[in-house]
Design a protein around this motif. Sequence first.
Motif, PDB file in Angstrom:
ATOM      1  N   UNK A 185       7.170 -14.812  -9.073  1.00 28.72           N
ATOM      2  CA  UNK A 185       6.783 -13.403  -9.016  1.00 28.72           C
ATOM      3  C   UNK A 185       5.480 -13.206  -8.758  1.00 28.72           C
ATOM      4  N   UNK A 186       4.547 -14.016  -9.499  1.00 29.53           N
ATOM      5  CA  UNK A 186       3.144 -13.810  -9.316  1.00 29.53           C
ATOM      6  C   UNK A 186       2.674 -14.387  -7.626  1.00 29.53           C
ATOM      7  N   UNK A 187       3.353 -15.523  -7.376  1.00 27.11           N
ATOM      8  CA  UNK A 187       3.071 -15.972  -6.230  1.00 27.11           C
ATOM      9  C   UNK A 187       3.775 -14.856  -5.016  1.00 27.11           C
ATOM     10  N   UNK A 188       4.673 -14.541  -5.186  1.00 38.19           N
ATOM     11  CA  UNK A 188       5.173 -13.576  -4.025  1.00 38.19           C
ATOM     12  C   UNK A 188       4.237 -12.238  -4.159  1.00 38.19           C
ATOM     13  N   UNK A 189       3.825 -11.731  -5.025  1.00 35.92           N
ATOM     14  CA  UNK A 189       2.692 -10.749  -5.196  1.00 35.92           C
ATOM     15  C   UNK A 189       1.763 -11.018  -4.513  1.00 35.92           C
TER      16      UNK A 189
ATOM     17  N   UNK B 165      -0.804  -4.276  -3.968  1.00 34.95           N
ATOM     18  CA  UNK B 165      -1.840  -3.698  -4.628  1.00 34.95           C
ATOM     19  C   UNK B 165      -1.851  -3.828  -5.988  1.00 34.95           C
ATOM     20  N   UNK B 166      -0.795  -3.333  -6.674  1.00 32.98           N
ATOM     21  CA  UNK B 166      -0.484  -3.540  -8.042  1.00 32.98           C
ATOM     22  C   UNK B 166       0.985  -3.916  -8.301  1.00 32.98           C
ATOM     23  N   UNK B 167       1.295  -4.866  -9.099  1.00 30.64           N
ATOM     24  CA  UNK B 167       2.405  -5.401  -9.310  1.00 30.64           C
ATOM     25  C   UNK B 167       3.039  -5.141 -10.709  1.00 30.64           C
TER      26      UNK B 167
ATOM     27  N   UNK C 120      -2.733 -11.550 -14.329  1.00 27.75           N
ATOM     28  CA  UNK C 120      -3.823 -11.163 -13.283  1.00 27.75           C
ATOM     29  C   UNK C 120      -4.292  -9.860 -13.605  1.00 27.75           C
ATOM     30  N   UNK C 121      -5.266  -9.397 -13.227  1.00 28.90           N
ATOM     31  CA  UNK C 121      -5.718  -7.998 -13.326  1.00 28.90           C
ATOM     32  C   UNK C 121      -5.007  -6.941 -12.677  1.00 28.90           C
ATOM     33  N   UNK C 122      -4.178  -7.259 -11.596  1.00 30.21           N
ATOM     34  CA  UNK C 122      -3.496  -6.156 -10.844  1.00 30.21           C
ATOM     35  C   UNK C 122      -1.984  -6.392 -11.082  1.00 30.21           C
ATOM     36  N   UNK C 123      -1.645  -7.046 -12.034  1.00 32.99           N
ATOM     37  CA  UNK C 123      -0.181  -7.335 -12.371  1.00 32.99           C
ATOM     38  C   UNK C 123       0.233  -7.089 -13.777  1.00 32.99           C
TER      39      UNK C 123
END
Length: 260
Positions: free
Chosen positions: A213-217, A223-225, A244-247
């Motif tokens: 999911x992180x890789x997909x984002x 922008x934000x996940x 990560x800061x935007x997840x």
Amino acid sequence: MRVTLLGTGTSQGVPMIACDCEVCQSSDPKDHRFRCSAWVQSDDLSILIDTTPDLRSQALRAGIRHLDAVVCTHAHNDHLIGFDDLRRFCDRNRPPLSVYCSSETHERLLTVFPYAFQEDNSPYNSYVRAQAHVFDGPFELGALRFVPVLVPHGRTLTHGFILEENGIRHLAYIPDCAALTESMTEALRDIPVLIIDGLRDKPHPTHMNVPAALAAACTVRAGTTYLTHLTHDISHAQRSPLLPENVFLAYDGLVLDFPT
Ligand SMILES: [Zn+2]
Ligand SMILES: [Zn+2]
Ligand SMILES: [Zn+2]
């Protein structure tokens, strides 16, 4: 537009029945996860995405008082089997409740809840009465536009949705997803908010795990996940600082507001 996540748990919910693990025993409300659904509000429109086995509790907790439409991602029981609880949002004096679904989900609904789609379906006032709208492309509800995105989900395909309001692309909601395809990457490119299946750390045949999911984002440059459809392997408090800061981890009751 406002989106409220009514449930962010995997198909068995969290806590799971008869599990003594740390997360299932947690007193943190963010570790308590109903099955996945979302409530979308725009002007005076009220729209539910998916009818989970927890629908009654979710509607009570969020204070849902009426629905104008229901949108279905797919026909798995954790997203569909609470359909009968829609009876409270049906009224004999009004047209049947509009249900937007794929042809596959429509077939399942007709099999499991045939009475809901029969004209004059009951001598009683309190049965669920629905009108199916089978989509094969984007559809509009008031100022909102739902763009279905075909998503692999093991042996079946499901739909996620990109939500636009007055032509502005706000977010994508993809609770069940095994992998990111090229057509998804194209559709989701630079989406401001991505709510996507993150399940757990271990791989799973029909869901993305957290690393996927992180890789997909990253790939779609979201922008934000928010990761959803989470199992009891994920502790909200322990995992959140490691992302990560935007997840972020999604949690039940999370409200996202989008200015028009
Ligand atoms: Zn699911
Ligand atoms: Zn557990
Ligand atoms: Zn599913």
